[in-house]
Design an enzyme around this catalytic site. Structure first.
Site, PDB file in Angstrom:
ATOM      1  CB  CYS A   1      -4.140 -10.900  19.872  1.00  0.00           C
ATOM      2  SG  CYS A   1      -3.712 -10.437  18.176  1.00  0.00           S
TER       3      CYS A   1
ATOM      4  CD  GLU B   1       9.273   2.165  -4.591  1.00  0.00           C
ATOM      5  OE1 GLU B   1       9.976   1.294  -4.018  1.00  0.00           O
ATOM      6  OE2 GLU B   1       8.663   3.067  -3.984  1.00  0.00           O
TER       7      GLU B   1
ATOM      8  CB  CYS C   1       4.397   5.538   8.550  1.00  0.00           C
ATOM      9  SG  CYS C   1       5.983   4.912   7.966  1.00  0.00           S
TER      10      CYS C   1
END
Length: 404
Positions: free
Chosen positions: A64, A288, A361
């Site tokens: 995986c 946003e 991130c």
């Protein structure tokens, strides 16, 4: 067979030997051998193992592609992830203080994307194999909340009902308090009979909300998420922090980075992950690019009394950043995608905002953006690494900047 000495890990979690030669599932300090394929080492054999090597917890780990670092100890992974952030900052000439890393526990992921397709004998669902489009039909996943893992079987049943043997379904599944929120892309084109079949499947499978190619088929129960104390119904497939524990760690770090009270702006606000908890203490302007996310945020705010004023704006901050003259706020929260926020950060650097909580991130683009802020008289006070994506090479962080 030639031997290779693994010197370090790359940013994707591969071991790297001189050359460079890349070896999946190898750790620094190990002596390995295998078959060379370009710059990659295949059929890896560990000749001398690292003391940081552990037995993978998942039986699907070798095939995986969901995890990259189950073969390494938790202590090693935590140190490596913090080290990646330190190295990225050092490349920009930046040093700072680091708070202890926070790692989400196993069985805590509340959102995942399954791949599914119809087969000769029925259907299959799981995750892609490493560096492949082949689907590994998993029977377990120690990352996922057990309530989310049920989406694997749902994905297979939807593929059998309306999938294609030529393509595959991408099934975004999110766990909510009212059940699973399922958003599907890549299936058959909708028509009346298919909509009826899918609606029946949603009822039979007890799916809270089922969306097919962007069109809502069924809403049996509102798939709410709670930001602070504000229930919000995100748009189908919308971005959401990967774990509840990780979200709480991010919120706590953001709260430490900016002072309570005053007026703030939340750039790349999404559905209000940071806006709405912050509105308990301060007025917030949320910006946003996705209008549906802004609508969800607005509905959530209006339905909960006692919050400070929240205003909103639909705006593409990459193409149309808010200029410095319009950034008359006491603090800013910035949570961009992996590309970072270079254009907007240049304007923040010219503003008079006193405090910035920067969520990232991507350590590389974060370091680039941090250098821009420091160049414009901000200080990077500290960084908090938060590992929501356990056993992966993915890294998240929160940082506090203050104007000198």
């Amino acid at each position: 067979m030639k031997e290779y000495h693994i010197e370090r890990l790359g940013h994707q979690g591969d071991g790297i030997a001189p050359g460079p030669i890349f070896a999946q599932m190898a750790l620094p300090g190990e002596i390995v051998s295998g078959d060379i394929d370009g710059d990659r080492l295949k059929n890896l054999k560990i000749l001398r193992s690292s003391s940081d090597r552990v037995s993978p917890i998942c039986r699907h780990y070798k095939t995986c592609g969901g995890c990259q670092l189950q073969h390494a100890s938790d202590k090693f992974v935590a140190g490596w992830k913090e080290g990646v952030v330190r190295q990225s900052l050092a490349a920009q000439g930046i040093q700072t203080n680091f708070k202890p890393i926070i790692t989400s526990p196993p069985e805590s992921r509340r959102r995942a994307v399954f791949s599914a397709k119809r087969t000769k004998k029925g259907s299959m669902a799981g995750f892609h194999a490493r560096a492949s489009h082949a689907i590994v039909e998993i029977q377990e996943c120690p990352l996922l909340d057990p309530k989310l893992f049920r989406a694997k079987q749902i994905s297979a049943e939807l593929a059998a009902l309306a999938g294609s043997r030529k393509g595959e379904l991408n099934v975004t599944a999110t766990h909510s308090a009212s059940g699973l929120d399922i958003s599907v892309q890549g299936g058959k084109l909708l028509d009346g009979p298919l909509m009826s079949l899918l609606a029946q499947a949603a009822e039979r499978l007890q799916i809270a909300r089922l969306t097919w190619s962007g069109e809502t088929i069924s809403t049996r129960a509102s798939p709410e998420q709670v930001f602070g104390n504000v229930p919000v119904v995100p748009p189908p497939g919308a971005f959401l922090q990967a774990t509840t524990q990780g979200e709480m760690a991010l919120l706590e770090a953001v709260a430490l980075a900016v002072s309570a009270g005053g007026r703030g702006i939340d750039l790349f606000s999404g559905c209000g992950t940071f806006t709405l908890p912050t509105a308990a203490l301060a007025q917030v302007h949320a910006v946003e690019s996705d209008a549906n996310m802004i609508s969800a945020l607005e509905v959530g705010w209006k339905n909960v009394p006692g919050l400070k004023r929240v205003t909103t704006e639909v705006r593409d901050l990459f193409r149309n950043p808010i200029i410095a003259e319009d950034l008359g706020y006491d603090f800013a929260i910035v949570d961009p995608p992996r590309a970072g926020a270079e254009a907007q950060v240049k304007e923040l650097g010219q503003s008079k905002i006193k405090e910035i909580a920067f969520v990232s991130c991507n350590p590389i683009t974060f370091a680039r953006d941090a250098a821009l802020l420091i160049k414009n008289n901000y200080t990077l006070d500290w960084v908090q690494v938060i590992d929501q994506f356990r056993w992966s090479s993915h890294i998240e962080l929160v940082a506090r900047f203050t104007r000198l």
